[in-house]
Design an enzyme around this catalytic site. Structure first.
Site, PDB file in Angstrom:
ATOM      1  N   LYS A   1      45.547  41.803  41.823  1.00 33.08           N
ATOM      2  CA  LYS A   1      45.278  42.871  40.407  1.00 33.08           C
ATOM      3  C   LYS A   1      46.832  43.591  39.901  1.00 33.08           C
ATOM      4  O   LYS A   1      46.530  44.270  38.507  1.00 33.08           O
ATOM      5  CB  LYS A   1      44.905  44.325  40.475  1.00 33.08           C
TER       6      LYS A   1
ATOM      7  N   SER B   1      40.220  36.352  46.280  1.00 32.82           N
ATOM      8  CA  SER B   1      40.976  37.537  45.303  1.00 32.82           C
ATOM      9  C   SER B   1      41.541  38.979  46.104  1.00 32.82           C
ATOM     10  O   SER B   1      42.865  39.861  45.232  1.00 32.82           O
ATOM     11  CB  SER B   1      39.937  38.238  44.543  1.00 32.82           C
TER      12      SER B   1
END
Length: 415
Positions: A52, A309
């Site tokens: 992110k 992720s």
């Protein structure tokens, strides 16, 4: 090269001022198991332990290029996006107001504050994310701040696409298959947009949590729709509605390319990666690895990249993850049953247990005016097949019982 991919290359260069490229590591354990060449793109190893930071950095960078005087930024997030925004605020020397639900774990609040330092203000508001988001957007309108979307923004998508650029450069060739987790679609849309041009022979699979399949719903309905209910366990990918921009970039995906991962099965994968590989993954970070058994025949002999992720896992959740993993594997079950209220009944029941069975929960409510009492019992075993013999013995003894392990509402209420 398209304008998007040229911009991705520039963004990747700018990111190096923030952190080096994340590793692409060949995993010997998984490669041997599946007879494939399996690599992990370790986005859990960024400074904020998730990808992110890429999108947050790029969106902030682009806004400041267009509006050099913009000093106020806002986001609504209870997790990885908040931490990425906080880190970017400190890097650029701007102020960020980060709205989080009141129910956000203190660990996530503290980490966000550490990454942002004096450059961020954390505002806790709303019991649910929709309330938090509304408050953040109202604040933006009042203060003239810039709202940083977690995924549905072209600049954010461009930032996430740098994962694909690094992947190709590190591998030195196009992978046969890339497996991507999907929440709001920012990572998946960015990575596939880059690779479809730069590595057109590469195939894709997309993984969503079973309780938050927003991409599957959008593909079936021909556009983003809001899911009526979302299981929040996979908090990094439990998104009720796919983004409009991300859907436009993913509308080519076939439904058979989307795989749904049960939340309890993800826990099995998390524990295996921790115990065997020493890799700490959050639930969303384990999605791409979790579906490998379903793809065993497809990936044999091929080069596969799984994007892990994120690794923002609060170890206070470890007992819950172990519990869910045991339930999914059939090694732990819960029963409610009626126990005769007479001397020796409990001893008779205990003799029904197998040699590998261990009682982990036992609650007995004796009722003075009845012949039977109610029992809630949890049993852990080393051999899932032993439960069949145990229930057969209870049947033979005439005990009335019910397996509530898979009854989500009842088990959550009682356990």
């Amino acid at each position: 090269m398209s304008a998007l991919n040229q911009a991705v290359k520039q963004t990747a260069g700018a990111l190096r001022a923030l952190f080096p490229e994340t590793p692409l590591q060949r995993n010997e354990h998984l490669s041997a198991r599946y007879g494939a060449d399996i690599w992990l793109k370790r986005e859990d190893l960024t400074p904020v332990r998730s990808y992110k930071i890429r999108g947050a950095f790029n969106a902030m960078r682009k806004v400041r290029q267009r509006q050099p005087g913009q000093q106020e930024f806002v986001c609504a997030s209870a997790g990885n996006h908040a931490q990425g925004v906080a880190y970017a605020c400190r890097h650029f020397g701007v102020h960020g107001t980060i709205f989080m639900p009141v129910t956000t774990p203190q660990q996530k609040i503290d980490k966000t504050r550490v990454f942002g330092g004096d450059q961020v203000t954390i505002t806790l508001t709303g019991d649910y994310f929709d309330q938090t988001l509304a408050a953040a957007q109202a604040f933006c309108a009042e203060k003239g701040a810039h709202f940083l979307s977690p995924f549905d923004d072209p600049d954010v998508i461009e930032g996430q696409a740098t994962v694909a650029l690094e992947m190709l450069e590190q591998l030195g060739r196009a992978p046969d298959l890339v497996i991507l987790p999907v929440g709001g679609g920012g990572l998946a849309s960015g990575v596939t947009a880059y690779l479809r041009e730069m590595a057109p022979a590469t195939d894709f699979r997309f993984v969503e949590p079973l309780g938050g399949a927003s991409l599957m719903a959008a593909l079936r309905e021909g556009g983003p729709v809001k899911l009526p209910r979302v299981n929040s366990f996979v908090d990094g990918a439990a998104v009720a509605r796919l983004g409009d921009n991300t859907y436009r970039m993913l509308d080519w995906v076939r439904p058979d390319q989307v795989l749904l991962a049960p939340e309890d099965r993800i826990c099995v994968t998390m524990l295996e990666m921790l115990n065997v590989e020493g890799i700490v993954l959050e639930p969303a970070g384990a999605l791409s690895v979790d579906v490998l058994p379903e793809l065993a025949e497809v990936i044999q002999g091929k080069t596969v990249v799984c994007v892990t992720s994120g690794g923002n896992f609060d170890f206070e959740r470890l007992p819950e993850v172990k519990e869910r993993a045991q339930r999914y594997s059939g090694l732990k079950k819960y029963f409610i049953l009626r126990m005769p209220q007479r001397p020796g009944a409990l001893r008779e029941f205990l003799n029904m247990l197998g040699p590998e069975d261990d009682i982990t929960r036992f609650e007995y409510l004796k009722k003075s005016a009845r012949n039977f009492g109610s029992v809630l019992i949890g049993i852990e075993t080393k051999d899932a097949g032993g439960f069949r013999a145990f229930t057969d013995r209870m049947d033979a003894a005439g005990l009335a019982f019910r397996d509530i392990t898979a009854d989500e509402a009842l088990s959550e209420f009682l356990i």
